[in-house]
Design a protein around this motif. Structure first.
Motif, PDB file in Angstrom:
ATOM      1  N   ASP A  48      -7.835  17.254  -2.306  1.00 43.51           N
ATOM      2  CA  ASP A  48      -8.905  16.358  -2.756  1.00 43.51           C
ATOM      3  C   ASP A  48      -8.343  15.089  -3.403  1.00 43.51           C
ATOM      4  OD1 ASP A  48     -10.909  18.066  -1.905  1.00 43.51           O
ATOM      5  OD2 ASP A  48     -11.090  19.058  -3.866  1.00 43.51           O
ATOM      6  N   ARG A  49      -7.173  15.194  -4.032  1.00 38.04           N
ATOM      7  CA  ARG A  49      -6.669  14.092  -4.865  1.00 38.04           C
ATOM      8  C   ARG A  49      -5.506  13.332  -4.255  1.00 38.04           C
ATOM      9  NH1 ARG A  49      -8.276  15.264 -10.174  1.00 38.04           N
ATOM     10  NH2 ARG A  49      -7.662  13.102 -10.639  1.00 38.04           N
ATOM     11  N   PHE A  50      -4.801  13.936  -3.274  1.00 39.44           N
ATOM     12  CA  PHE A  50      -3.594  13.302  -2.743  1.00 39.44           C
ATOM     13  C   PHE A  50      -3.714  13.002  -1.250  1.00 39.44           C
ATOM     14  CE2 PHE A  50      -2.147  15.503  -6.553  1.00 39.44           C
ATOM     15  CZ  PHE A  50      -1.380  14.515  -7.170  1.00 39.44           C
ATOM     16  N   ASP A  51      -2.894  12.054  -0.812  1.00 37.25           N
ATOM     17  CA  ASP A  51      -2.924  11.604   0.586  1.00 37.25           C
ATOM     18  C   ASP A  51      -2.140  12.520   1.515  1.00 37.25           C
ATOM     19  OD1 ASP A  51      -4.371   9.165  -0.040  1.00 37.25           O
ATOM     20  OD2 ASP A  51      -2.498   8.442  -0.935  1.00 37.25           O
ATOM     21  N   PHE A  52      -1.121  13.198   0.991  1.00 35.60           N
ATOM     22  CA  PHE A  52      -0.298  14.080   1.822  1.00 35.60           C
ATOM     23  C   PHE A  52       0.358  15.128   0.940  1.00 35.60           C
ATOM     24  CE2 PHE A  52       2.614  10.886   0.289  1.00 35.60           C
ATOM     25  CZ  PHE A  52       3.834  11.538   0.128  1.00 35.60           C
ATOM     26  N   LEU A  53       0.939  16.144   1.586  1.00 38.12           N
ATOM     27  CA  LEU A  53       1.632  17.209   0.862  1.00 38.12           C
ATOM     28  C   LEU A  53       3.045  17.367   1.397  1.00 38.12           C
ATOM     29  CD1 LEU A  53      -1.066  20.055   0.779  1.00 38.12           C
ATOM     30  CD2 LEU A  53      -0.648  18.280  -0.944  1.00 38.12           C
ATOM     31  N   ALA A  54       3.947  17.799   0.523  1.00 37.88           N
ATOM     32  CA  ALA A  54       5.303  18.191   0.911  1.00 37.88           C
ATOM     33  C   ALA A  54       5.583  19.536   0.260  1.00 37.88           C
ATOM     34  CB  ALA A  54       6.331  17.155   0.462  1.00 37.88           C
ATOM     35  N   ILE A  55       6.117  20.459   1.038  1.00 39.78           N
ATOM     36  CA  ILE A  55       6.390  21.799   0.513  1.00 39.78           C
ATOM     37  C   ILE A  55       7.868  21.917   0.160  1.00 39.78           C
ATOM     38  CG2 ILE A  55       6.194  24.272   0.929  1.00 39.78           C
ATOM     39  CD1 ILE A  55       4.165  23.650   3.120  1.00 39.78           C
ATOM     40  N   GLY A  56       8.137  22.159  -1.117  1.00 39.45           N
ATOM     41  CA  GLY A  56       9.513  22.387  -1.571  1.00 39.45           C
ATOM     42  C   GLY A  56       9.800  23.872  -1.557  1.00 39.45           C
ATOM     43  N   THR A  57      10.306  24.364  -0.442  1.00 41.31           N
ATOM     44  CA  THR A  57      10.424  25.817  -0.275  1.00 41.31           C
ATOM     45  C   THR A  57      11.477  26.443  -1.172  1.00 41.31           C
ATOM     46  OG1 THR A  57      11.898  25.425   1.617  1.00 41.31           O
ATOM     47  CG2 THR A  57       9.570  25.811   2.087  1.00 41.31           C
ATOM     48  N   GLU A  72       0.851  -1.185   0.000  1.00 41.03           N
ATOM     49  CA  GLU A  72       0.000   0.000   0.000  1.00 41.03           C
ATOM     50  C   GLU A  72       0.893   1.244   0.000  1.00 41.03           C
ATOM     51  OE1 GLU A  72      -3.288   0.398  -0.253  1.00 41.03           O
ATOM     52  OE2 GLU A  72      -3.407  -1.770  -0.628  1.00 41.03           O
ATOM     53  N   VAL A  73       0.658   2.126  -0.930  1.00 42.60           N
ATOM     54  CA  VAL A  73       1.502   3.319  -1.082  1.00 42.60           C
ATOM     55  C   VAL A  73       0.640   4.575  -1.044  1.00 42.60           C
ATOM     56  CG1 VAL A  73       3.085   4.554  -2.598  1.00 42.60           C
ATOM     57  CG2 VAL A  73       3.220   2.074  -2.438  1.00 42.60           C
ATOM     58  N   GLN A  74       0.956   5.471  -0.121  1.00 38.88           N
ATOM     59  CA  GLN A  74       0.314   6.780  -0.140  1.00 38.88           C
ATOM     60  C   GLN A  74       0.955   7.625  -1.247  1.00 38.88           C
ATOM     61  OE1 GLN A  74       0.728   8.399   3.872  1.00 38.88           O
ATOM     62  NE2 GLN A  74      -1.422   7.909   4.255  1.00 38.88           N
ATOM     63  N   VAL A  75       0.155   8.424  -1.902  1.00 42.60           N
ATOM     64  CA  VAL A  75       0.655   9.272  -2.984  1.00 42.60           C
ATOM     65  C   VAL A  75       0.513  10.730  -2.559  1.00 42.60           C
ATOM     66  CG1 VAL A  75       0.425   9.936  -5.407  1.00 42.60           C
ATOM     67  CG2 VAL A  75      -0.007   7.564  -4.707  1.00 42.60           C
ATOM     68  N   GLY A  76       1.604  11.476  -2.671  1.00 43.46           N
ATOM     69  CA  GLY A  76       1.610  12.879  -2.261  1.00 43.46           C
ATOM     70  C   GLY A  76       2.068  13.799  -3.366  1.00 43.46           C
ATOM     71  N   ALA A  77       1.797  15.082  -3.177  1.00 42.98           N
ATOM     72  CA  ALA A  77       2.192  16.098  -4.154  1.00 42.98           C
ATOM     73  C   ALA A  77       3.133  17.092  -3.502  1.00 42.98           C
ATOM     74  CB  ALA A  77       0.965  16.828  -4.687  1.00 42.98           C
ATOM     75  N   MET A  78       4.151  17.505  -4.260  1.00 43.58           N
ATOM     76  CA  MET A  78       5.022  18.580  -3.806  1.00 43.58           C
ATOM     77  C   MET A  78       4.425  19.908  -4.206  1.00 43.58           C
ATOM     78  SD  MET A  78       9.088  17.909  -4.105  1.00 43.58           S
ATOM     79  CE  MET A  78       9.677  18.911  -2.764  1.00 43.58           C
ATOM     80  N   ILE A  79       4.309  20.800  -3.245  1.00 45.00           N
ATOM     81  CA  ILE A  79       3.812  22.151  -3.524  1.00 45.00           C
ATOM     82  C   ILE A  79       5.028  23.062  -3.599  1.00 45.00           C
ATOM     83  CG2 ILE A  79       2.277  23.989  -2.784  1.00 45.00           C
ATOM     84  CD1 ILE A  79       0.854  21.357  -3.399  1.00 45.00           C
ATOM     85  N   GLU A  80       5.401  23.436  -4.829  1.00 46.11           N
ATOM     86  CA  GLU A  80       6.586  24.273  -5.025  1.00 46.11           C
ATOM     87  C   GLU A  80       6.376  25.328  -6.102  1.00 46.11           C
ATOM     88  OE1 GLU A  80       9.779  21.561  -6.011  1.00 46.11           O
ATOM     89  OE2 GLU A  80       8.373  20.180  -6.938  1.00 46.11           O
ATOM     90  N   VAL A  81       5.163  25.389  -6.619  1.00 50.65           N
ATOM     91  CA  VAL A  81       4.795  26.400  -7.605  1.00 50.65           C
ATOM     92  C   VAL A  81       3.658  27.225  -7.001  1.00 50.65           C
ATOM     93  CG1 VAL A  81       3.914  26.776  -9.938  1.00 50.65           C
ATOM     94  CG2 VAL A  81       5.446  24.852  -9.479  1.00 50.65           C
TER      95      VAL A  81
END
Length: 574
Positions: free
Chosen positions: A462-471, A441-450
């Motif tokens: 709504d679409r991803f399990d977690f977020l990571a911020i690429g500062t 089982e794999v959680q899928v996350g998005a990097m917020i950098e834009v």
């Protein structure tokens, strides 16, 4: 004569050592130490190379056509004379005998010395003979590299063995590529100085991650510093001291020892839980770039890997991309090395300051004055190479059968990219099921950098399990600052109110939805930012393992109920 150079302080601490200038030759130069017993054999290698080049030039001279200009024959004579000149031959042998440099390294070191002497000549004709000297040395280096006995290297950075040699070395270069920096951790360099670069250029980031004192953007450093000069790097002040006086040298040696003692003290916090004074648990994760980095993460007390940068598996490969099996073994190795702790694996993020050998478009765009940071990079490149992308996705999914894995997608900004990426992940899972290969089982996350992604963060939640911020990129794109360009480095400001507003907006939205959010850019490991990020509600930080002890100490001393009053003062919205 002692003098000082100023640049940008990008990695704290003190480094003391002799300067190693990267050769300006177009030929890749192997750099390694030899054992005392190998000195005569290495000198013989040099002698044989010289004789081979002399014979080659004399043959060319004999075979010149009758109508060839007389100047051409005279030029060949000059090259032969340079080859036989003791200023080149005897001095190069001295580098070998006294410093235990291999022949290639000794040649490039002596070339730097002689080139400076030519530059200082008043006679214009004699100054122009420097080009002849460089051509002669280049011929010698080619013969040495082709004639055996040398140890080649994959990239532009010298690969040095630490087995012998008494003096620590400091690398001085115009710039160092990210791929070359991979070799830094296996070398004997104690610091580096570059002419170009900004505080968040990839060169600077790797320096901090390796805990190596460094100064970038020092402009004329590689021209003013001479081969083998003694250098002090003050990584806190962005200062480079060349040929320091004994008093100055002793002062910095004391500071160096004090820094080592402080690191030892912080190391005792390894098994202490990261909990604030008011009882808030904080997750401290590690950024890694290679499978072998997992050991350092465990040793530093990391609670998992918050960012596995997979692009370094793709670099320095002469255009050949790693296959699915090679990637699977690397990811599985990292997952198993983390001993059951979670590992977040980011899909390949190339382009901008991390080009692949095969991406010649990167160099083309630079020559045309275009910014690669705004071009085909990260998820954009992955989606343009669907076969490669599916291979990587399958490898990551397969690794999840051996431990907890989270899949992270970089630089998403459009709904169409989100849809295509999730479809590709589903397709990769289907292919594994059809092939009978296991995955977990794999959680899928998005990097917020834009900034666009930050402003539409609700759609990502709504679409991803977690977020990571690429500062690093978030600051770059928000402020329109090329983070690798020292000319605008002073404008790169993570404290800018717009950046702080975006950070707070992302963190607050994720917490409201009950989804985890982690900061994994440079500010995650910067203790000056810790209280502000905690005040925003952040409870997960990911940084290089070497930064974890200091950040843990900061967390242990922080009361989030009190640090929240910093928010209005720093321009962060309530």
């Amino acid at each position: 004569m002692s003098f000082q150079l100023f640049g940008l302080p990008v990695a704290r601490g003190v480094a003391i050592g002799r300067a190693l200038l990267v050769s300006s030759s177009r030929v890749d130069v192997a750099h390694y130490y030899i054992e005392p017993a190998q000195i005569e054999a290495e000198i013989q290698r040099l002698r044989m190379a010289r004789d081979a080049v002399v014979e080659e030039l004399e043959t060319l001279q004999r075979e010149l056509p009758g109508d060839a200009p007389a100047e051409l024959s005279a030029l060949l004579d000059v090259h032969v004379m340079l080859l036989q000149d003791e200023l080149l031959g005897a001095a190069t042998k001295q580098w070998i005998a006294e410093r235990h440099y291999n022949a290639e390294w000794a040649l490039s070191a002596q070339l730097e010395v002689l080139a400076r002497q030519f530059d200082e000549m008043e006679d214009e004709y004699l100054r122009e003979r420097k080009a002849d000297l460089e051509q002669v040395v280049e011929r010698l280096l080619l013969v040495l590299s082709e004639g055996g006995g040398g140890r080649g290297r994959a990239g532009g950075l010298p690969q040095l063995s630490a087995a012998t040699g008494d003096n620590p070395l400091i690398l001085v270069a115009n710039d160092i590529s990210p791929a070359d920096m991979l070799g830094f951790r296996r070398s004997v360099f104690t610091g580096f100085v570059t002419d170009v670069g900004g505080p968040t250029s990839h060169t600077a980031i790797v320096a901090r991650s390796l805990n190596i004192p460094a100064v970038v953007g020092a402009r004329e450093a590689s021209r003013l510093i001479r081969q083998d000069d003694w250098i002090v790097i003050d990584g806190d002040a962005g200062l480079v001291i060349v040929d320091p006086s004994p008093i100055v040298l002793e002062e910095y040696r004391f500071r160096q020892r004090s820094g080592e003692l402080e690191r030892e003290r912080l190391g005792r916090l390894r098994h202490t839980p990261a909990v604030t004074l008011d009882g808030e648990p904080v997750e401290l994760l590690a950024n890694i770039e290679l499978q072998s980095d997992a050991e350092a993460a465990i040793a530093a007390g990391a609670q998992g890997v918050g960012l596995f940068r997979t692009e370094f598996l793709f670099m320095n490969r002469n255009g050949e991309l790693p296959g699915e099996e090679e990637q699977f073994e690397a990811y599985r190795g990292a997952v198993m090395a983390m001993q059951g702790l979670p590992v977040t694996i980011r899909t390949v993020d190339v382009g901008a300051d991390k080009p692949l050998d095969r991406l010649s478009i990167h160099e083309l765009r630079q020559e045309q004055g275009l910014n690669p940071a705004l071009g085909l990079r990260a998820i954009r490149w992955s989606l343009s190479e669907p076969s490669m992308f599916r291979q990587q996705l399958r490898a990551i999914l397969r690794a999840s059968a051996h431990g907890p894995v989270r899949l992270l997608i970089p630089m998403l900004a459009h709904e169409s990219e989100i849809r295509l990426t999730l479809e590709m992940i589903d397709r990769a899972k289907q292919q594994l099921r059809e092939a009978g290969l296991a995955y977990g089982e794999v959680q899928v996350g998005a990097m917020i950098e834009v900034p666009a992604a930050a402003l539409m963060v609700e759609a990502f939640l709504d679409r991803f399990d977690f977020l990571a911020i690429g500062t690093n990129d978030l600051v770059q794109y928000t402020l329109a600052i090329d983070r690798a360009d020292e000319a605008v480095a002073h404008l790169y400001d993570p404290w800018h109110p717009a950046v702080l507003h975006l950070l707070h907006h992302i963190i607050r939205a994720a917490r409201k939805r009950g989804k985890s959010v982690c900061v994994c850019g440079e500010i995650a490991g910067d203790i000056d930012f810790t209280e502000v990020l905690l005040a925003m509600g952040l409870r997960s930080f990911s940084m290089h393992p070497s930064q974890i002890p200091a950040l843990k100490q900061k967390v242990l001393r922080t009361d989030t109920r009190r640090c929240s009053v910093l928010r209005p003062a720093r321009g962060v919205p309530d």
